[in-house]
Design a protein around this motif. Structure first.
Motif, short mmCIF file in Angstrom:
data_model
loop_
_atom_site.label_atom_id
_atom_site.label_comp_id
_atom_site.label_asym_id
_atom_site.label_seq_id
_atom_site.Cartn_x
_atom_site.Cartn_y
_atom_site.Cartn_z
N SER A 142 14.28 17.88 -54.11
CA SER A 142 14.44 17.72 -52.67
C SER A 142 12.90 17.50 -52.27
N PRO A 143 12.83 16.54 -51.41
CA PRO A 143 11.46 16.24 -50.82
C PRO A 143 11.20 17.00 -49.58
N VAL A 144 12.22 17.73 -49.12
CA VAL A 144 12.21 18.42 -47.76
C VAL A 144 12.40 20.09 -47.94
N ASP A 145 12.51 20.49 -46.78
CA ASP A 145 12.52 22.12 -46.85
C ASP A 145 14.07 22.68 -47.18
N LEU A 157 26.80 37.64 -57.50
CA LEU A 157 26.73 36.44 -56.79
C LEU A 157 28.20 36.16 -56.46
N VAL A 158 28.83 35.95 -55.27
CA VAL A 158 30.33 35.34 -54.83
C VAL A 158 30.22 34.39 -54.26
N ALA A 159 28.99 33.65 -53.72
CA ALA A 159 28.97 32.68 -52.96
C ALA A 159 27.65 32.11 -52.63
N ALA A 160 27.50 30.80 -52.58
CA ALA A 160 26.08 30.00 -52.38
C ALA A 160 26.38 28.90 -51.65
N CYS A 161 24.97 28.58 -51.05
CA CYS A 161 25.00 27.34 -49.94
C CYS A 161 23.76 26.66 -50.12
N LEU A 162 23.77 25.45 -50.74
CA LEU A 162 22.42 24.47 -50.77
C LEU A 162 22.36 24.18 -49.13
N THR A 163 20.96 24.56 -48.68
CA THR A 163 20.71 24.32 -47.40
C THR A 163 19.35 23.58 -47.09
N ASP A 164 19.21 22.64 -45.96
CA ASP A 164 18.17 22.07 -45.77
C ASP A 164 17.78 22.67 -44.45
N TRP A 165 16.69 22.83 -44.14
CA TRP A 165 16.07 23.61 -42.88
C TRP A 165 15.45 22.39 -42.14
N ASN A 168 15.63 21.48 -35.87
CA ASN A 168 16.66 22.10 -34.74
C ASN A 168 17.72 22.61 -35.52
N GLY A 169 17.65 22.89 -36.72
CA GLY A 169 18.88 23.67 -37.21
C GLY A 169 18.92 23.61 -38.71
N ILE A 170 20.04 24.14 -39.22
CA ILE A 170 20.21 24.24 -40.64
C ILE A 170 21.44 23.28 -41.14
N SER A 171 21.21 22.52 -42.23
CA SER A 171 21.83 21.64 -42.88
C SER A 171 22.80 22.19 -43.88
N ALA A 172 24.13 22.54 -44.16
CA ALA A 172 24.76 22.97 -45.25
C ALA A 172 25.22 21.75 -45.91
N VAL A 173 24.42 21.51 -47.09
CA VAL A 173 24.58 20.47 -48.08
C VAL A 173 25.51 20.42 -48.97
N TYR A 174 25.77 21.72 -49.65
CA TYR A 174 26.95 22.12 -50.47
C TYR A 174 27.15 23.41 -50.71
N LEU A 203 17.37 28.36 -33.86
CA LEU A 203 17.68 27.29 -34.33
C LEU A 203 18.87 26.84 -33.78
N PRO A 204 19.12 25.77 -32.73
CA PRO A 204 20.27 25.67 -32.08
C PRO A 204 21.57 25.05 -32.96
N TYR A 205 21.50 24.36 -34.01
CA TYR A 205 22.60 23.87 -34.55
C TYR A 205 22.93 24.23 -36.11
N VAL A 206 23.98 24.22 -36.66
CA VAL A 206 24.34 24.29 -37.94
C VAL A 206 25.05 22.90 -38.30
N TYR A 207 24.64 21.98 -38.83
CA TYR A 207 25.27 20.83 -39.33
C TYR A 207 26.15 20.89 -40.52
N LEU A 208 27.26 20.56 -40.58
CA LEU A 208 28.27 20.66 -41.58
C LEU A 208 28.58 19.49 -42.36
N GLY A 209 28.26 18.26 -41.89
CA GLY A 209 28.61 17.09 -42.68
C GLY A 209 29.53 16.20 -41.90
N TYR A 210 30.52 15.80 -42.62
CA TYR A 210 31.46 14.83 -42.10
C TYR A 210 32.92 15.49 -42.06
#
Length: 248
Positions: A142-145, A157-165, A168-174, A203-210
């Motif tokens: 990843s070239p970003v944060d 460990l019971v759950a995990a989420c790859l995230t981009d910061w 203006n928010g957090i993007s839930a990648v997978y 941060l104002p938003y959580v991006y969930l994809g499509y």
């Protein structure tokens, strides 16, 4: 007089060949793709995410599927989000689950959980064939944060989420989780945790994809209300029955 002019690097976009759609039967998908890189990678990623793109490794992409507009970018506005009764029950049921933001470093523990999740939920998809090197590339390239959110219960460990910061928010990648704990609704817990973390960080938003019309796998995203979708007029309140929001 000499005036120095600054110019942004030229970006090249390309379209991918048509492949069978993994979400809707009897359809094919093409994507608009560009590579992230250079000194403006963070700003470009922010701008393209706000324009409905998603990241995978060093690339961002957006569906470009002819007449099909089933894929709709959605995000949660943190300030006004109100969990449903069911979501509040999930949050209470998982009070013993602790979340932490960790560096994007692949581990065998994560991969074991990831493999069990994919086998249980997506055994007929391409991700079922991923080995540890493939998983590590997904996490670490990843070239970003980028960070991982790990949810643990009693140290396990019971759950995990790859995230981009983003700015203006957090993007839930997978995200992936212990599928055997179905009643715990750990996928819901991940989203609720991201909302609370975004709120804590201002941060104002959580991006969930499509959200994808007609796809049972993506229908759950409409349950987080209020929700915003990217339509022809920009980001607007989400209404699954609105044809206008299906044609960004």
């Amino acid at each position: 007089m000499f005036i120095r002019q600054t110019t942004a690097p030229l970006r090249f976009f390309r379209t991918t060949p048509a492949l069978r759609c993994p979400y809707l039967p009897n359809r094919f998908e093409t994507k608009l793709v560009t590579e992230l890189g250079g000194p403006d990678a963070l700003d470009l990623h922010d701008q393209l995410t706000d324009a409905g793109f998603r990241r995978s490794h060093h690339y961002v992409y957006k569906p470009l599927c002819g007449t099909c507009r089933a894929c709709v970018p959605v995000r949660i506005p943190v300030a006004t989000f109100t969990p449903s009764r069911s979501q509040r029950r999930t949050w209470r049921a998982n009070q013993a689950v602790c979340g932490a933001v960790v560096p994007p470093m692949a581990t065998s523990e994560q991969f074991s959980l990831f493999s069990r999740y994919v086998a249980a939920r997506h055994g007929d998809g391409d991700m079922a064939e991923m080995d540890f090197d493939d998983y590590r590339a997904m996490i670490e390239e990843s070239p970003v944060d980028t960070h991982l959110v790990e949810l643990r219960e009693d140290g396990r460990l019971v759950a995990a989420c790859l995230t981009d910061w983003l700015g203006n928010g957090i993007s839930a990648v997978y995200s992936f989780f212990e599928a055997r704990l179905r009643r715990r609704a750990l996928g819901v817990q991940i989203v609720l945790w991201l909302v609370e973390e975004a709120r804590r960080r201002g941060l104002p938003y959580v991006y969930l994809g499509y959200w994808i019309e007609g796809s049972g796998k993506m229908a759950y995203k409409a349950l987080y209300q209020p929700l915003e979708a990217l339509g022809a007029a920009g980001w607007e309140p989400f209404d699954p029955g609105s044809a206008e929001l299906c044609d960004p």
